[in-house]
Design a protein around this motif. Structure first.
Motif, PDB file in Angstrom:
ATOM      1  N   ARG A  33       0.813  -1.205   0.000  1.00  0.00           N
ATOM      2  CA  ARG A  33       0.000   0.000   0.000  1.00  0.00           C
ATOM      3  C   ARG A  33       0.852   1.263   0.000  1.00  0.00           C
ATOM      4  O   ARG A  33       0.502   2.262  -0.622  1.00  0.00           O
ATOM      5  N   ARG A  34       1.977   1.228   0.699  1.00  0.00           N
ATOM      6  CA  ARG A  34       2.832   2.414   0.808  1.00  0.00           C
ATOM      7  C   ARG A  34       3.936   2.456  -0.230  1.00  0.00           C
ATOM      8  O   ARG A  34       4.553   3.496  -0.439  1.00  0.00           O
ATOM      9  N   LEU A  35       4.215   1.354  -0.885  1.00  0.00           N
ATOM     10  CA  LEU A  35       5.221   1.302  -1.950  1.00  0.00           C
ATOM     11  C   LEU A  35       4.556   0.753  -3.211  1.00  0.00           C
ATOM     12  O   LEU A  35       4.673  -0.433  -3.527  1.00  0.00           O
ATOM     13  N   PRO A  36       3.821   1.580  -3.924  1.00  0.00           N
ATOM     14  CA  PRO A  36       3.080   1.091  -5.097  1.00  0.00           C
ATOM     15  C   PRO A  36       3.951   0.427  -6.150  1.00  0.00           C
ATOM     16  O   PRO A  36       3.453  -0.374  -6.941  1.00  0.00           O
ATOM     17  N   ILE A  37       5.247   0.747  -6.174  1.00  0.00           N
ATOM     18  CA  ILE A  37       6.116   0.122  -7.173  1.00  0.00           C
ATOM     19  C   ILE A  37       6.191  -1.387  -6.971  1.00  0.00           C
ATOM     20  O   ILE A  37       6.429  -2.141  -7.925  1.00  0.00           O
ATOM     21  N   LEU A  38       5.982  -1.859  -5.735  1.00  0.00           N
ATOM     22  CA  LEU A  38       5.976  -3.295  -5.470  1.00  0.00           C
ATOM     23  C   LEU A  38       4.748  -3.974  -6.056  1.00  0.00           C
ATOM     24  O   LEU A  38       4.740  -5.193  -6.239  1.00  0.00           O
ATOM     25  N   GLU A  39       3.734  -3.190  -6.353  1.00  0.00           N
ATOM     26  CA  GLU A  39       2.515  -3.750  -6.928  1.00  0.00           C
ATOM     27  C   GLU A  39       2.600  -3.859  -8.444  1.00  0.00           C
ATOM     28  O   GLU A  39       2.260  -4.892  -9.021  1.00  0.00           O
ATOM     29  N   GLY A  44       4.695   7.033  -5.516  1.00  0.00           N
ATOM     30  CA  GLY A  44       3.504   7.627  -6.113  1.00  0.00           C
ATOM     31  C   GLY A  44       2.608   6.604  -6.784  1.00  0.00           C
ATOM     32  O   GLY A  44       3.046   5.537  -7.216  1.00  0.00           O
ATOM     33  N   MET A  45       1.315   6.944  -6.883  1.00  0.00           N
ATOM     34  CA  MET A  45       0.326   6.055  -7.491  1.00  0.00           C
ATOM     35  C   MET A  45      -0.071   6.501  -8.893  1.00  0.00           C
ATOM     36  O   MET A  45      -0.737   5.755  -9.608  1.00  0.00           O
ATOM     37  N   GLY A  46       0.276   7.711  -9.280  1.00  0.00           N
ATOM     38  CA  GLY A  46      -0.064   8.183 -10.615  1.00  0.00           C
ATOM     39  C   GLY A  46       0.866   7.602 -11.663  1.00  0.00           C
ATOM     40  O   GLY A  46       2.049   7.945 -11.707  1.00  0.00           O
ATOM     41  N   ARG A  47       0.363   6.750 -12.501  1.00  0.00           N
ATOM     42  CA  ARG A  47       1.208   6.085 -13.498  1.00  0.00           C
ATOM     43  C   ARG A  47       1.637   7.034 -14.613  1.00  0.00           C
ATOM     44  O   ARG A  47       2.624   6.773 -15.302  1.00  0.00           O
ATOM     45  N   HIS A  48       0.889   8.105 -14.808  1.00  0.00           N
ATOM     46  CA  HIS A  48       1.199   9.038 -15.885  1.00  0.00           C
ATOM     47  C   HIS A  48       1.514  10.429 -15.357  1.00  0.00           C
ATOM     48  O   HIS A  48       1.398  11.416 -16.081  1.00  0.00           O
ATOM     49  N   ASP A  68      -5.507   9.695  -2.131  1.00  0.00           N
ATOM     50  CA  ASP A  68      -5.115  11.075  -1.853  1.00  0.00           C
ATOM     51  C   ASP A  68      -4.028  11.151  -0.787  1.00  0.00           C
ATOM     52  O   ASP A  68      -3.084  11.941  -0.892  1.00  0.00           O
ATOM     53  N   ASN A  69      -4.145  10.334   0.243  1.00  0.00           N
ATOM     54  CA  ASN A  69      -3.153  10.364   1.319  1.00  0.00           C
ATOM     55  C   ASN A  69      -1.806   9.816   0.864  1.00  0.00           C
ATOM     56  O   ASN A  69      -0.757  10.324   1.253  1.00  0.00           O
ATOM     57  N   GLN A  70      -1.827   8.776   0.043  1.00  0.00           N
ATOM     58  CA  GLN A  70      -0.572   8.235  -0.464  1.00  0.00           C
ATOM     59  C   GLN A  70       0.148   9.250  -1.337  1.00  0.00           C
ATOM     60  O   GLN A  70       1.386   9.330  -1.325  1.00  0.00           O
ATOM     61  N   GLN A 102       5.333   4.383 -14.753  1.00  0.00           N
ATOM     62  CA  GLN A 102       6.390   5.273 -14.282  1.00  0.00           C
ATOM     63  C   GLN A 102       7.769   4.875 -14.810  1.00  0.00           C
ATOM     64  O   GLN A 102       8.741   5.592 -14.575  1.00  0.00           O
ATOM     65  N   VAL A 103       7.859   3.767 -15.523  1.00  0.00           N
ATOM     66  CA  VAL A 103       9.130   3.385 -16.141  1.00  0.00           C
ATOM     67  C   VAL A 103       9.573   4.472 -17.116  1.00  0.00           C
ATOM     68  O   VAL A 103      10.779   4.731 -17.271  1.00  0.00           O
TER      69      VAL A 103
END
Length: 656
Positions: free
Chosen positions: A29-35, A93-97, A339-341, A379-380
């Motif tokens: 949840r806190r490291l979206p890159i792991l998802e 961050g969670m925004g991919r673009h 929003d919080n992330q 995000q790559v």
């Protein structure tokens, strides 16, 4: 057992109850890159991400140099600001673009602190005093120290807001307020660059009504305008605007657009070098660009108490602008953003890079739009741009010595075109809600007269006060029985007969305060209704883009029905009690849609049918996905607006 012992045992009990699954879930949840990282599709996404990353790197370099100058620091620190924050946001961050990095509005805010604490003494970017780090003068290191401190404290404020879970309070930031604030701040940025466009030497002017004092000074000293700088600025702006317009026009026909920013920088640098414009015509140039990355260093802590105002401005303005872009990209590409992330991601993107002499960062509209147009997937693309920016820092940076500052100013102004074009929003606000229009105008004026953070605060307070005064006007609606409602519609060909009908009543205003809550309640009804049919899959896929948005003040009235896959199900949204609405509420209802005039309308179920038939109707058509379409009709004959619509999901239908 004392109270302290009980509390201690309770804490230890919670610690021992933590499982590995809980830790893994928290990290995901806190490291979206792991998802998204482990499931990254190299064959499908690598090529478009590489193309987008190369185009983004060009824009990161040009904007980094320009926005660093806007922050009143050496341009090389803009290159650092285009490298470190991008990596941090890609991890958290969670925004991919979303393309974070240097940002015009935060740079302008930090410039206030830099100029106030380390005023200019006639030293410019061409000074090369090797007494400081990276071969820069002590004066320049003091300036970047203040800017880094603003970034550090602004990031700390954002992290504290994340810990207090204040991200959900962003519903107070309505679209008119954000649009007016960003437009006003963009106007400030343009004004700050006029001195470079004209080649004038002028003192730094800020404070209340500083916007007007700048132009007063310019007109008083109009004879000191440098003709060579003015002509080069006009030529640069014309070339930038013309080529960018052509790129947008023929974007579908060409795979890679012309990087006119980079071409202009190279061309003007070569021309300035061979014509020796710095000494012959007195043009101000960038000067010495150090090579390599700086060693980490703690920002000066002794100035934190003097930059609190700028730090809050950076934290709020940067987060608001970045969150708007993240939410826009999430709606466009069907994913969610916490929003919080985002608060945590942008906070760390300001705190950690501040140790490497970076100016405040945020997401920029131009860079994010570039990722859209070039087909970036993740995000790559931003990480690839970081690698190319690193090449510029180590290899190409020295070539930028002869780059004229007036060209950088031209790049800044043209890059703000998207924000400045938000003046066109005034027309839709006027047509939708005159009060929203007045909020936009007054927020813009406050931003112009004072600062972006003051305008933002005014807009939020003004919006809340207006809603508080308008809420008592709301009427309570009593739900009618089905026998009292005529719901006969002309069904489509090959459509099953109507067998199930439910009514959801609306009895309060449709405004920014409660739009999200009602949207969630209504989606629960629709999803629960669709659990036994294939339509459930369509509803879940389209949940983020669905236009069945409204609001609730106490929830929805009515129960869901157990559907059958071959039946047509009707959900009537009774909005006869809708006393007033604002632009934010209606835009939630028509997310990602467009409004078009249409004389055709559905039959309205009330006693004044003939009178309403003669009134003007408007229909909005929105394509949700391949199997979902939404239709909406507004009757403008009364203060209370009646609303009828239909959302079609696969083989079943909802009418709202």
């Amino acid at each position: 057992m004392t109270g302290a012992e009980r509390r201690r045992r309770a804490v230890w009990g919670k610690i021992r109850a933590v499982r590995c699954e809980d830790i893994k879930e928290w990290c995901m949840r806190r490291l979206p890159i792991l998802e998204w990282g482990p499931v990254y599709d190299w064959k499908e996404n690598l090529v478009p991400d590489m193309v987008s990353g190369m185009m983004l790197a060009i824009q990161q370099v040009t904007q980094g140099l320009a926005f660093a100058a806007l922050s009143s620091v050496h341009p090389v620190f803009g290159l650092y600001g285009s490298f470190f924050p991008v990596i941090i946001y890609a991890i958290f961050g969670m925004g991919r673009h979303v393309a974070t990095g240097t940002f015009a509005l935060t740079s302008l805010i930090s410039a206030n602190a830099v100029e106030r604490l380390v005023p200019s003494t006639g030293t410019n970017f061409t000074a090369n005093n090797n007494s400081g780090i990276l071969g820069l003068s002590e004066f320049e290191m003091q300036r970047i120290g203040v800017a880094a401190a603003v970034s550090f404290l602004g990031g700390i404020i954002q992290v504290v807001m994340f810990m207090l879970q204040l991200g959900h309070a962003t519903f107070l930031l309505t679209e008119p307020v954000i649009s007016a604030m960003t437009t006003g701040a963009a106007t400030h940025v343009v004004t700050s660059q006029v001195k470079y466009l004209l080649g004038m030497k002028m003192p730094y002017i800020s404070g209340p009504l500083g916007f007007f004092h700048i132009y007063a000074y310019i007109f008083e000293n109009i004879r000191s305008v440098q003709l060579e700088a003015l002509l080069l600025s006009l030529l640069s702006i014309v070339v930038l605007v013309l080529v960018k317009e052509l790129n947008e026009k023929f974007q579908r026909n060409i795979k890679i657009v012309l990087p006119i920013d980079l071409v202009l920088i190279i061309a003007t640098s070569i021309a300035c070098c061979y014509a020796d414009m710095e000494y012959v015509y007195g043009l101000e140039v960038v000067g010495h660009i150090p090579q390599g990355l700086p060693p980490p260093k703690l920002p000066p802590m002794n100035v934190l108490s003097e930059i609190v105002t700028e730090a809050f401005g950076v934290a709020l303005v940067g987060y608001v602008a970045s969150l708007a872009l993240a939410q826009s990209s999430a709606k466009r590409f069907n994913y969610t953003v916490d929003d919080n992330q985002e608060l945590l991601a942008h906070g760390l993107s300001n705190v950690i890079p501040s140790f490497f002499f970076c100016i405040p960062s945020a997401a920029a509209m131009g860079r994010t739009a570039l990722l859209y147009s070039t087909g970036a997937r993740t995000q790559v693309a931003c990480l690839i741009s970081c690698a190319l920016v690193l090449v510029v820092i180590y290899v190409i940076g020295a070539v930028l010595y002869w780059l004229p500052m007036c060209v950088l100013a031209s790049i800044i102004i043209v890059g703000l075109k998207g924000m400045l074009m938000q003046f066109r929003d005034l027309k839709k606000y006027w047509n939708m809600d005159k009060i929203d229009w007045s909020i936009w105008v007054t927020t813009y004026m406050f931003t112009i007269c004072f600062a972006a953070n003051v305008g933002l605060l005014y807009g939020v307070v003004c919006t809340i006060v207006i809603v508080i005064f308008r809420f008592p006007r709301a009427k309570t609606l009593n739900l009618k029985n089905m026998e009292e409602v005529e719901y006969k519609y002309k069904t489509e060909d090959n459509c099953e007969s109507l067998k199930q009908v439910k009514i959801v009543s609306v009895s309060n205003p449709l405004v920014f305060l409660n739009a999200r809550k009602f949207h969630a309640d209504l989606m629960k009804i629709i999803q629960k209704d669709s659990t036994s049919s294939q339509a459930c899959e369509d509803v879940n896929k389209c949940e983020q883009n669905t236009l069945l948005c409204s609001f609730s003040n106490g929830g929805c009235h009515g129960e869901s029905l157990q559907p059958r896959q071959s039946e047509r199900r009707i959900l009537i949204l009774d909005c006869s009690g809708l006393n007033f609405f604002d632009y934010t509420g209606v835009s939630m209802l028509l997310q990602a849609g467009f409004l078009r005039h249409d004389r055709r309308s559905r039959k309205l179920p009330n006693d004044q049918e003939q009178q309403q038939h003669n009134d003007q109707h408007y229909t909005a058509n929105e394509k949700i996905c391949s199997k979902a379409t939404f239709y909406l009709a507004f009757n403008r004959s009364a203060v209370g607006t009646d609303l009828i619509g239909c959302a079609r999901f696969g083989s079943c239908n909802f009418s709202v």
